[in-house]
Design a protein around this motif. Structure first.
Motif, PDB file in Angstrom:
ATOM      1  N   ILE A 133       0.849  -1.196   0.000  1.00  0.00           N
ATOM      2  CA  ILE A 133       0.000   0.000   0.000  1.00  0.00           C
ATOM      3  C   ILE A 133       0.882   1.242   0.000  1.00  0.00           C
ATOM      4  O   ILE A 133       1.798   1.365   0.815  1.00  0.00           O
ATOM      5  N   PHE A 134       0.622   2.155  -0.923  1.00  0.00           N
ATOM      6  CA  PHE A 134       1.288   3.457  -0.980  1.00  0.00           C
ATOM      7  C   PHE A 134       0.167   4.474  -1.155  1.00  0.00           C
ATOM      8  O   PHE A 134      -0.244   4.787  -2.261  1.00  0.00           O
ATOM      9  N   GLU A 135      -0.352   4.988  -0.048  1.00  0.00           N
ATOM     10  CA  GLU A 135      -1.559   5.818  -0.065  1.00  0.00           C
ATOM     11  C   GLU A 135      -1.264   7.257  -0.495  1.00  0.00           C
ATOM     12  O   GLU A 135      -0.171   7.792  -0.254  1.00  0.00           O
ATOM     13  N   ASP A 136      -2.265   7.880  -1.085  1.00  0.00           N
ATOM     14  CA  ASP A 136      -2.218   9.304  -1.407  1.00  0.00           C
ATOM     15  C   ASP A 136      -2.834  10.071  -0.234  1.00  0.00           C
ATOM     16  O   ASP A 136      -3.949  10.585  -0.311  1.00  0.00           O
ATOM     17  N   ASP A 137      -2.094  10.105   0.876  1.00  0.00           N
ATOM     18  CA  ASP A 137      -2.549  10.829   2.064  1.00  0.00           C
ATOM     19  C   ASP A 137      -1.387  11.682   2.566  1.00  0.00           C
ATOM     20  O   ASP A 137      -0.419  11.915   1.833  1.00  0.00           O
ATOM     21  N   HIS A 138      -1.439  12.141   3.813  1.00  0.00           N
ATOM     22  CA  HIS A 138      -0.411  13.039   4.313  1.00  0.00           C
ATOM     23  C   HIS A 138       0.966  12.382   4.288  1.00  0.00           C
ATOM     24  O   HIS A 138       1.942  12.961   3.791  1.00  0.00           O
ATOM     25  N   LEU A 139       1.073  11.153   4.802  1.00  0.00           N
ATOM     26  CA  LEU A 139       2.359  10.465   4.808  1.00  0.00           C
ATOM     27  C   LEU A 139       2.808  10.141   3.389  1.00  0.00           C
ATOM     28  O   LEU A 139       3.985  10.336   3.040  1.00  0.00           O
ATOM     29  N   TRP A 167      -5.712   0.125  -5.187  1.00  0.00           N
ATOM     30  CA  TRP A 167      -6.871   0.402  -6.037  1.00  0.00           C
ATOM     31  C   TRP A 167      -7.534   1.743  -5.717  1.00  0.00           C
ATOM     32  O   TRP A 167      -8.066   2.414  -6.596  1.00  0.00           O
ATOM     33  N   SER A 168      -7.511   2.142  -4.466  1.00  0.00           N
ATOM     34  CA  SER A 168      -8.184   3.391  -4.070  1.00  0.00           C
ATOM     35  C   SER A 168      -7.353   4.630  -4.380  1.00  0.00           C
ATOM     36  O   SER A 168      -7.833   5.756  -4.219  1.00  0.00           O
ATOM     37  N   VAL A 169      -6.098   4.440  -4.805  1.00  0.00           N
ATOM     38  CA  VAL A 169      -5.211   5.573  -5.076  1.00  0.00           C
ATOM     39  C   VAL A 169      -5.404   6.028  -6.522  1.00  0.00           C
ATOM     40  O   VAL A 169      -5.320   5.230  -7.452  1.00  0.00           O
TER      41      VAL A 169
END
Length: 461
Positions: A133-139, A167-169
């Protein structure tokens, strides 16, 4: 026609000669869930074992770049049990034993990512990143900004992420990195012609290599929850920072996955620099996954548990052991080995939570001590055996990790690291509720029914 199709699928399941428990679970699904069962089998039931990630030629080419000298295992000052474990790992995974490593253990995301971002900033030649997982959030934005700065000053960067895990990114998140010259690729990208054959397989590894000299491996992905926790509690995880020859092993794991997806073989000398000893820890890296003849990590866990003389401490977010691992834990406990299993009281998956609970009574009957972690989600994937062996990585103690996911664990041979891992386990234990068999037997009937139903599906969850 539907009946013929179902019977055909059942014949394939049976003749595939899989684990009989898993085969039975699929037969039940196919028989009692019309249409839905067949769809589930098409997407999640096919066997990937016969496939190969990269050719033997490419593997040989990569391994020739591993300049670490071959260690005579018999001369190591380790127990005979540890030597057997090392030899088994070499037979299963063809991975060498690396001596002379320095390890730093992280138990919070804040601590890990502060160090991680600093190491990324200091990169000179290249950065290799692989996360489920590599999220598009603050971190995720902070990590991306550092990578963009590194790319602007000429650092080569390769990023591999799992397609299902991200998938959600939105695509623009990764596109911005690509436009800056960063090589970004999804692992096993899901497209309609390949949907049925790929969707059940995930690259769950969390690996980073910086300049071939600093490596990271463990249970933390790149997402805010690993630092900030959840609305209902903290996020407790374990990750390692490694310096020393074992970084070459992490590089090899990344290079194989990268070659599979991008057809680029990272065999240049710069990717496998000569590394001096940085500490006293011996490390062996173990890859696991749906490709290959053996269930590597499950077999390594089984050997370690059966070899245990004094203690087996396990932390895992999901506890769905195979039949052999379940029997090994029970056998060890009945032989008066101190066996402890720690899982979260509350989970991010209700299905897996109930399935995990279904195994607790039989553990307790054999004398296994079971603890429910209460402050939040326990996401650490660790095993501590006796006095000198510890394992940290991405592998959950469940069927999915053992059979379907691409995983990676570090098996560490060091009494000091083992002692520190035990200290962390005991500290976590202070925040747990120990489960007593007498009270566990009196849990609500409805809960027990749900647990039993989820357990039937556990081999294919």
């Amino acid at each position: 026609m539907y009946a013929i199709t179902i019977l055909g699928a059942i014949v394939i399941v049976i003749t595939d000669n899989r684990n009989p428990v898993k085969s039975l679970a699929w037969v039940i699904v196919l028989l009692f869930l019309p249409v839905v069962g067949l769809v589930f089998y098409i997407f999640f039931g096919q066997n990937f074992k016969a496939k190969h990630m990269v050719s033997r030629r490419i593997k040989r080419k990569l391994r020739k770049r591993d300049y670490h000298s071959i260690v005579n295992i018999d001369t190591l000052s380790l127990s005979e049990e540890s030597k057997q474990e090392i030899k088994l790992c070499h037979s299963l995974c063809s991975m060498p034993y690396y001596s002379g490593n320095r390890i730093k253990i992280f138990t919070t995301g804040r601590e890990k990512f502060d160090q991680y971002l600093q190491d990324l900033e200091n990169a000179r030649e290249y950065i290799h990143i692989q996360y489920y997982i590599f999220e598009d959030d603050h971190l995720g934005a902070r990590v991306k900004e550092v990578l963009l700065r590194c790319a602007a000053r000429g650092v080569q960067i390769r990023v591999l992420y799992d397609d299902v895990g991200c998938w959600s990114v939105k695509k623009r998140f990764f596109k911005e990195m690509q436009e800056a010259g960063i090589a970004v690729r999804p692992f096993l990208e899901i497209s309609f012609p390949q949907l049925a054959s790929r969707i059940n397989y995930r690259n769950h590894r969390k690996i980073t290599v910086i300049d071939g000299r600093i490596g990271y491996i463990g249970g933390m992905n790149i997402a805010d929850r690993y630092v900030e926790g959840l609305k209902w509690g903290t996020w407790r995880d374990t990750h390692l920072r490694i310096e020393g020859p074992a970084v070459q092993g992490l590089q090899l794991l990344f290079a194989v996955d990268w070659s599979f997806e991008c057809k680029e073989v990272l065999s240049a000398p710069q990717f496998f620099p000569l590394l001096e000893d940085r500490g006293n820890s011996g490390i062996q890296l173990a890859p696991g996954g749906p490709i290959g003849e053996w269930s590597n990590i499950a077999m390594l866990f089984l050997k370690a548990i059966t070899n245990a003389k004094k203690s087996v401490y396990i932390q895992t977010p999901y506890f769905l052991p195979t039949d052999s691992l379940s029997k090994a834990l029970q056998t060890a406990a009945l032989a008066k080995v101190d066996v402890r299993v720690m899982i979260p009281e509350r989970s991010d998956s209700q299905i897996l939570r109930y399935a995990s609970f279904s195994y607790i009574a039989e553990m307790l009957k054999a004398g296994v001590k079971v603890y429910f972690y209460q402050p939040g989600l326990l996401h650490a994937k660790t095993i501590i055996i006796d006095d000198e062996l510890s394992s940290v990585g991405s592998t959950n103690f469940d069927f999915r990790s053992f059979e379907h996911n691409f995983e990676a664990n570090a098996f560490i041979y060091d009494r000091e690291v083992n002692s520190e891992m035990k200290r962390i386990f005991i500290e976590d234990q202070q925040h747990c509720r120990r489960i007593i068999l007498h009270y566990w037997r009196h849990r609500p009937l409805l809960q027990r029914v749900i647990e039993s139903l989820m357990r039937l599906m556990s081999p294919i969850l």
